[in-house]
Every structure is written in structure tokens, then in C-alpha cells.
Design an enzyme around this catalytic site. Structure first.
Site, mmCIF file in Angstrom:
data_model
loop_
_atom_site.group_PDB
_atom_site.id
_atom_site.type_symbol
_atom_site.label_atom_id
_atom_site.label_comp_id
_atom_site.label_asym_id
_atom_site.label_seq_id
_atom_site.Cartn_x
_atom_site.Cartn_y
_atom_site.Cartn_z
ATOM 1 N N ASP A 66 -10.150 34.420 30.054
ATOM 2 C CA ASP A 66 -11.822 34.964 30.952
ATOM 3 C C ASP A 66 -12.136 36.337 30.560
ATOM 4 O O ASP A 66 -11.344 37.166 30.470
ATOM 5 C CB ASP A 66 -12.263 35.104 32.164
ATOM 6 C CG ASP A 66 -13.214 35.249 33.280
ATOM 7 O OD1 ASP A 66 -14.240 34.145 32.824
ATOM 8 O OD2 ASP A 66 -13.281 36.097 33.690
ATOM 9 N N GLY A 149 -22.358 36.030 21.627
ATOM 10 C CA GLY A 149 -22.820 36.264 22.475
ATOM 11 C C GLY A 149 -23.503 38.106 23.191
ATOM 12 O O GLY A 149 -24.399 38.693 21.453
ATOM 13 N N ARG A 179 -10.231 40.625 22.832
ATOM 14 C CA ARG A 179 -9.556 39.274 22.813
ATOM 15 C C ARG A 179 -8.048 39.264 21.654
ATOM 16 O O ARG A 179 -6.860 39.239 22.070
ATOM 17 C CB ARG A 179 -9.940 38.291 22.054
ATOM 18 C CG ARG A 179 -10.265 37.121 22.488
ATOM 19 C CD ARG A 179 -10.776 35.893 22.039
ATOM 20 N NE ARG A 179 -11.771 35.621 23.223
ATOM 21 C CZ ARG A 179 -12.849 36.697 23.676
ATOM 22 N NH1 ARG A 179 -13.738 37.330 22.115
ATOM 23 N NH2 ARG A 179 -13.756 36.506 24.092
HETATM 24 P P1 IMP Z 1 -16.715 33.441 30.129
HETATM 25 O O1 IMP Z 1 -16.548 32.041 28.602
HETATM 26 O O2 IMP Z 1 -16.924 33.525 31.377
HETATM 27 O O3 IMP Z 1 -14.916 34.189 29.786
HETATM 28 O O4 IMP Z 1 -17.713 34.457 29.571
HETATM 29 C C1 IMP Z 1 -17.992 35.341 28.641
HETATM 30 C C2 IMP Z 1 -19.332 35.678 28.297
HETATM 31 O O5 IMP Z 1 -19.069 37.544 28.114
HETATM 32 C C3 IMP Z 1 -20.092 35.696 27.976
HETATM 33 O O6 IMP Z 1 -21.870 35.808 27.998
HETATM 34 C C4 IMP Z 1 -20.078 36.189 25.941
HETATM 35 O O7 IMP Z 1 -21.128 36.078 25.787
HETATM 36 C C5 IMP Z 1 -19.328 37.287 27.002
HETATM 37 N N1 IMP Z 1 -18.096 37.478 26.282
HETATM 38 C C6 IMP Z 1 -17.013 38.122 25.539
HETATM 39 N N2 IMP Z 1 -16.628 37.825 24.956
HETATM 40 C C7 IMP Z 1 -17.336 38.046 23.964
HETATM 41 C C8 IMP Z 1 -16.912 38.875 22.487
HETATM 42 O O8 IMP Z 1 -16.046 39.200 22.037
HETATM 43 N N3 IMP Z 1 -18.332 38.922 22.081
HETATM 44 C C9 IMP Z 1 -19.891 38.591 22.700
HETATM 45 N N4 IMP Z 1 -19.775 38.114 23.721
HETATM 46 C C10 IMP Z 1 -18.396 37.906 24.373
#
Ligand code: IMP
Length: 201
Positions: A66, A149, A179
Site C-alpha cells: 500500500d 500516478g 518502493r
Molecule cells: P494503492 O494502489 O492503494 O497503494 O494506491 C497508491 C496511490 O498512490 C495511487 O494513487 C498511486 O498513483 C499513488 N502512488 C503510489 N506509489 C506511487 C509512485 O511510485 N509514483 C506515483 N504515484 C504513486
């Protein structure tokens, strides 16, 4: 080599994990992406909910993450809700612009960090968490085409201080992102536990 089923429907994350664990852990895509409600209020809770769902469905060790963007002056938006920010805007470029607008119109501080929590669910008795963070600021425009993202508006703290966004720094991201740091901590741990088992025999 230890192998894990990766619990994510996000192809970008899956690609990053493949590269991060290359030749050290085997990461298999799940046969089907599960619809999992992320009802937790922390990254740890949500990573656990996802990994547990994949473990219970497929009965094999599962890995889920997450992650999210935390804008420190706006603690109640983004964070664990990053994927749900501005739901009326499905396109991330528009979400990024909306966040810039919000910061500009409220004149809020732009310090931010990305967080990633990995949950390795080996069994109900054996669950491990690893966290990584990367500190930075929110830029004034979208820059770069790599990543996904919020990458185009996130300017990580780097020695070069050249204002480049994560979307312009694919190689750097592979080594120093939230990450990547969480994955490095996990690798260190699994390497040590394999070494310990070897020393016992
Ligand atoms: P999850 O899939 O619930 O973990 O949501 C992750 C959220 O954070 C999404 O909106 C992604 O776009 C954003 N996010 C997480 N990691 C990254 C990254 O490495 N780069 C850009 N956005 C990220």
C-alpha cells in the site's frame, strides 16, 4: 528462491517489483486481480488487507503493497486515500493539476513524501512488513513521461537539486524510491533468514 504471488492490479507497480526483486525473489502475477476494499486507516492496515485476501484466495505466500503521497500541509487528503483523490478526474494528469491548483490557491507548504508499506503474508502466523519513504516537494507543473500516478509533480530531494520530477528519473526511482527502499529492507531480511537457515544445517 522464495516465491510470492503479487497482489496488485497496478501494472506499473508490478513492473517496478519485478525489477526490484530481480534474481532474488520470484514474484508471480496473480491469475486474477481481486477487488479488495481498502478500509484501513493506515498503510500497514491496507497492505495487510490486500496480502491476506490474496493468501486466502490462492493459498500461497502473497505480497502486497500500500502506498501513497503524503502532502504534509494537507494531512486529510491523499495519504492512504491517494488513489481516491478527486474521483471525478480519472486521469492522473488531471489529479496532479488539481493538487497543484489546491496548493497554489491555499498557499500551503509543498513538502511531501511518498510512503510504501510491503506486506509479505507467508501464513497467518508469519507476516512481515517493510516500509520505505522518499522526501520531496510538489512542483508547479507536470514534468516527465516515465513512472505513473503523481510522479510528474513530485520533486524528490537529491544532491543535484535540479528540480527534476520522479517521472524524469526512472533509474533514480528504481534505486531510491519509497518502493525501492521497502524492497531493499525486505531483501535484506529474507537474505538474512535464508543465511540463518543455511548455518543451522
Ligand atoms: P494503492 O494502489 O492503494 O497503494 O494506491 C497508491 C496511490 O498512490 C495511487 O494513487 C498511486 O498513483 C499513488 N502512488 C503510489 N506509489 C506511487 C509512485 O511510485 N509514483 C506515483 N504515484 C504513486
Amino acid at each position: 528462491m522464495k516465491s510470492f504471488l503479487l497482489g496488485t492490479g497496478n501494472a506499473h507497480k508490478a513492473q517496478e517489483f519485478k525489477e526490484l526483486f530481480f534474481q532474488t525473489l520470484t514474484i508471480n502475477a496473480a491469475p486474477r486481480t481481486l477487488e479488495v476494499d481498502e478500509t484501513g486507516s493506515t498503510f500497514i492496515e491496507n497492505a495487510l488487507i490486500k496480502a491476506k485476501a490474496y493468501f486466502e484466495t490462492y493459498k500461497v505466500p502473497a505480497l502486497a503493497d500500500d502506498s501513497g503521497l503524503v502532502v504534509e500541509s494537507l494531512p486529510n487528503i491523499l495519504g492512504v486515500h491517494s488513489a481516491r483523490f478527486a474521483p471525478e478526474l480519472p486521469d492522473y494528469a488531471d489529479k496532479c493539476l488539481k493538487l497543484i491548483e489546491l496548493l497554489n490557491s491555499t498557499n500551503k507548504d509543498r513538502n511531501a513524501h511518498f510512503v510504501c508499506v510491503l506486506c509479505f503474508y507467508l501464513s497467518p502466523e508469519e507476516i512481515y512488513f517493510f516500509e520505505g519513504r522518499v522526501q520531496g516537494t510538489i512542483g508547479n507543473e507536470l514534468r516527465g513521461t516515465k513512472g505513473f500516478g503523481y510522479d510528474p509533480i513530485f520533486i524528490p530531494e537529491r544532491r543535484e537539486n535540479d528540480g527534476k520530477s520522479l517521472a524524469e528519473l526512472a533509474e533514480w526511482k528504481n534505486e531510491f524510491s519509497h518502493r525501492a527502499k521497502a524492497a531493499q529492507a525486505a531483501l535484506e531480511f529474507f537474505k538474512e533468514s535464508v543465511d540463518k537457515t543455511r548455518n543451522k544445517t
